[in-house]
Scaffold this active site. Structure first.
Site, PDB file in Angstrom:
ATOM      1  N   GLN A  31       0.956  -1.002  -0.460  1.00 13.70           N
ATOM      2  CA  GLN A  31       0.500  -0.047   0.324  1.00 13.70           C
ATOM      3  C   GLN A  31       0.560   0.885  -0.081  1.00 13.70           C
ATOM      4  OE1 GLN A  31      -2.339  -0.543   3.267  1.00 13.70           O
ATOM      5  NE2 GLN A  31      -0.766  -1.748   5.088  1.00 13.70           N
ATOM      6  N   HIS A  62      -8.583   2.452  19.512  1.00 15.50           N
ATOM      7  CA  HIS A  62      -8.707   1.698  20.753  1.00 15.50           C
ATOM      8  C   HIS A  62      -9.018   1.064  22.045  1.00 15.50           C
ATOM      9  CE1 HIS A  62      -5.490   2.980  18.054  1.00 15.50           C
ATOM     10  NE2 HIS A  62      -5.454   1.355  16.791  1.00 15.50           N
ATOM     11  N   ASP A  86       0.450  -1.086  14.255  1.00 14.50           N
ATOM     12  CA  ASP A  86       0.449   0.236  14.808  1.00 14.50           C
ATOM     13  C   ASP A  86       1.001  -0.020  16.533  1.00 14.50           C
ATOM     14  OD1 ASP A  86      -2.050   0.796  16.509  1.00 14.50           O
ATOM     15  OD2 ASP A  86      -2.743   0.534  14.003  1.00 14.50           O
ATOM     16  N   GLU A 106       0.580  -8.738  10.940  1.00 13.67           N
ATOM     17  CA  GLU A 106       0.461  -7.833  10.266  1.00 13.67           C
ATOM     18  C   GLU A 106       1.074  -8.010   8.822  1.00 13.67           C
ATOM     19  OE1 GLU A 106      -1.015  -4.246  10.495  1.00 13.67           O
ATOM     20  OE2 GLU A 106       0.066  -4.099   8.431  1.00 13.67           O
ATOM     21  N   ASP A 155      -8.495  -6.178  13.628  1.00 13.21           N
ATOM     22  CA  ASP A 155      -8.088  -4.452  13.449  1.00 13.21           C
ATOM     23  C   ASP A 155      -7.212  -3.963  12.518  1.00 13.21           C
ATOM     24  OD1 ASP A 155      -7.147  -1.833  14.295  1.00 13.21           O
ATOM     25  OD2 ASP A 155      -5.762  -2.014  16.289  1.00 13.21           O
ATOM     26  N   SER A 156      -8.366  -4.482  11.659  1.00 11.84           N
ATOM     27  CA  SER A 156      -7.936  -4.195   9.619  1.00 11.84           C
ATOM     28  C   SER A 156      -8.282  -2.371   9.386  1.00 11.84           C
ATOM     29  CB  SER A 156      -9.258  -5.245   8.610  1.00 11.84           C
ATOM     30  OG  SER A 156     -10.717  -4.484   8.802  1.00 11.84           O
ATOM     31  N   ASP A 158     -10.177  -0.532   5.958  1.00 10.63           N
ATOM     32  CA  ASP A 158     -11.287  -0.554   5.268  1.00 10.63           C
ATOM     33  C   ASP A 158     -11.192  -2.248   4.415  1.00 10.63           C
ATOM     34  OD1 ASP A 158     -12.087   1.624   7.255  1.00 10.63           O
ATOM     35  OD2 ASP A 158     -11.089   3.276   5.041  1.00 10.63           O
ATOM     36  N   PRO A 162      -6.286  -5.343  -0.117  1.00 19.47           N
ATOM     37  CA  PRO A 162      -5.849  -6.792   0.412  1.00 19.47           C
ATOM     38  C   PRO A 162      -7.264  -6.723   1.614  1.00 19.47           C
ATOM     39  CG  PRO A 162      -4.849  -4.214   0.779  1.00 19.47           C
ATOM     40  CD  PRO A 162      -6.031  -4.172  -0.216  1.00 19.47           C
TER      41      PRO A 162
END
Lengths: 279, 279
Positions: A31, A62, A86, A106, A155-156, A158, A162
């Site tokens: 990305q 979070h 993150d 991740e 915790d993706s 949108d 991918p």
């Protein structure tokens, strides 16, 4: 000259943040990635021109994606995070004393690297000895992770590009299989106002797998419409009643958004939406 | 060529709506007024380049500014609306069968005219025989309205320019004096995230006048941060406990946002903000 960063939140709705400076920009394997410093909301991580979080309001995201499912599980010791490179979700998970192991899966290791450099308040937990950071595709990983988790946090980004595979029934079937007896999954699931169809679709998939399905919300200014949903599937515990008030009380002094009143309130949905998703 | 309408929500934050067309624009005695048709949120009323409401989400605003105070009063018969020339608040007030008289005090008669022409779903109630529409300055009017109200709804524009006087202690002293024994006032009071100082200031003023002060929220995509506050002062009734569940239940089938769960939930505030306002 004034500089602004704009996100096209929908095809017809745009939000723009006055820019102090662009701190970093690269094209990763997966990305476009940028770190920008804005006047209104501080530093932001931007992936494919979409705001992932800002320093200003990331706590509202979070704390809610993590504590609501964590407090529902009677004794969460092993936790999976999909996405979330993150570190913000990991930071919140580590506040729970029962936790022994956190796996962060991740896909983009550049996100983890950038978080360590530009977002120390989010990423500090990634160095905790309880945490394993795994840079690989969660869709592949979940086919055979070789271990069982109590809570999974999706915790993706949108549901485009991918991330699309993270919103399919077959992915959630894998997640369900890798969850223990009282297993719980929570995923960020977009805005009630602009993506009610998407949330309804998530609920229908969860219903095929879990005894309990619920949607709850948090108020996050940098996300489209500011009103964000999380969809939760639970094998045994009822999300509205079975969470631990006692453990919540222990956490409260360290949190900025979450409190017990808001935990209860987060499940109250506007009538137009409640009727639509029918859970 | 694409056309967009942009609002500067703060000096450093801008929201833009893709425009179908501008239906009307004029300079009234008090302000710049426009009616625009947007792709994302339908028709909007725009005053001084700030979105007052959109057809898409006005229900989330009007249902919450009205029903929360109306259901708190034991028997609201006389209701005052300050501002709100569009009629949205009046429409909701008229759903309460106890109501005998509604006074709408809107400074700008052009707003009322435009609402009748472009927003029939909001303004229909303005022709109800129970409603008196008064086009005058509420600050002057409240010095001696010659009658007593049960509930006052301050449905004003943002606290800039002509509206500033509606946020002063002397105005609220007048409002308090014109309220009956169980009198209640509710005002729209901006975003928790961008204007916490303003809301705190409102609370401090209300505390000088009312036994009970409370802040509650609604999720409104077209307003800055999407998370909007209402500040409420009440002479005798406790906003969190004394409202009528029974009357709320009667209203629910006709509403799109409000329900009893959301009524309770609206008073749950994030920790960072709860500590700040200390009410």
């Amino acid at each position: 000259m004034e500089s602004w960063f704009s996100e096209l939140q929908t095809e017809r709705l745009r939000i723009s943040f006055k820019l102090r400076e662009t701190l970093y920009r690269t094209r990763t394997q997966f990305q476009d990635l940028a770190v920008v410093d804005t006047y209104e909301f501080g530093r932001m991580l931007v992936l494919d021109e979409m705001v992932m979080f800002s320093e200003f309001d990331e706590f509202a995201y979070h704390e809610m994606i993590v504590h609501v499912p964590m407090l529902l599980h009677p004794n969460p010791t092993r936790v999976l995070v999909v996405g979330g490179g993150d570190g913000g979700s990991v930071r919140e998970i580590l506040r729970h004393p029962s936790v022994e192991r956190v796996v962060l899966c991740e896909i983009d290791e550049e996100v983890v690297k950038v978080a360590r450099e530009y977002f120390p308040r989010l990423s500090a937990g990634l160095d905790d000895p309880k945490v394993e950071v795994m840079c690989r595709d969660a869709i592949e990983y979940m086919k055979d992770p070789g271990e069982i988790f109590d809570v999974a946090i999706i915790d993706s980004t949108d549901p485009v590009g991918p991330s699309l595979g993270l919103f399919t029934l077959s992915f959630y079937r894998d997640v369900h299989r890798c969850l223990g007896l009282d297993g719980i999954v929570t995923a960020q699931s977009e805005s009630l106002y602009t993506r009610p169809d998407h949330i309804r679709g998530m609920c229908l998939k969860y219903k095929e797998l879990f005894d309990h399905v619920a949607v709850y919300c948090s108020n996050i200014p940098t996300y489209p419409t500011g009103y964000w949903s999380f969809t939760m599937g639970s094998k045994t515990m009822d999300p509205r009643t079975d969470w631990s008030e006692e453990r919540a009380k222990q956490l409260e002094p360290d949190l900025r958004y979450y409190n017990r009143d808001l935990h209860r309130a987060a499940f109250a949905l506007p009538t137009f939406f409640r009727e639509w998703i029918d859970v």
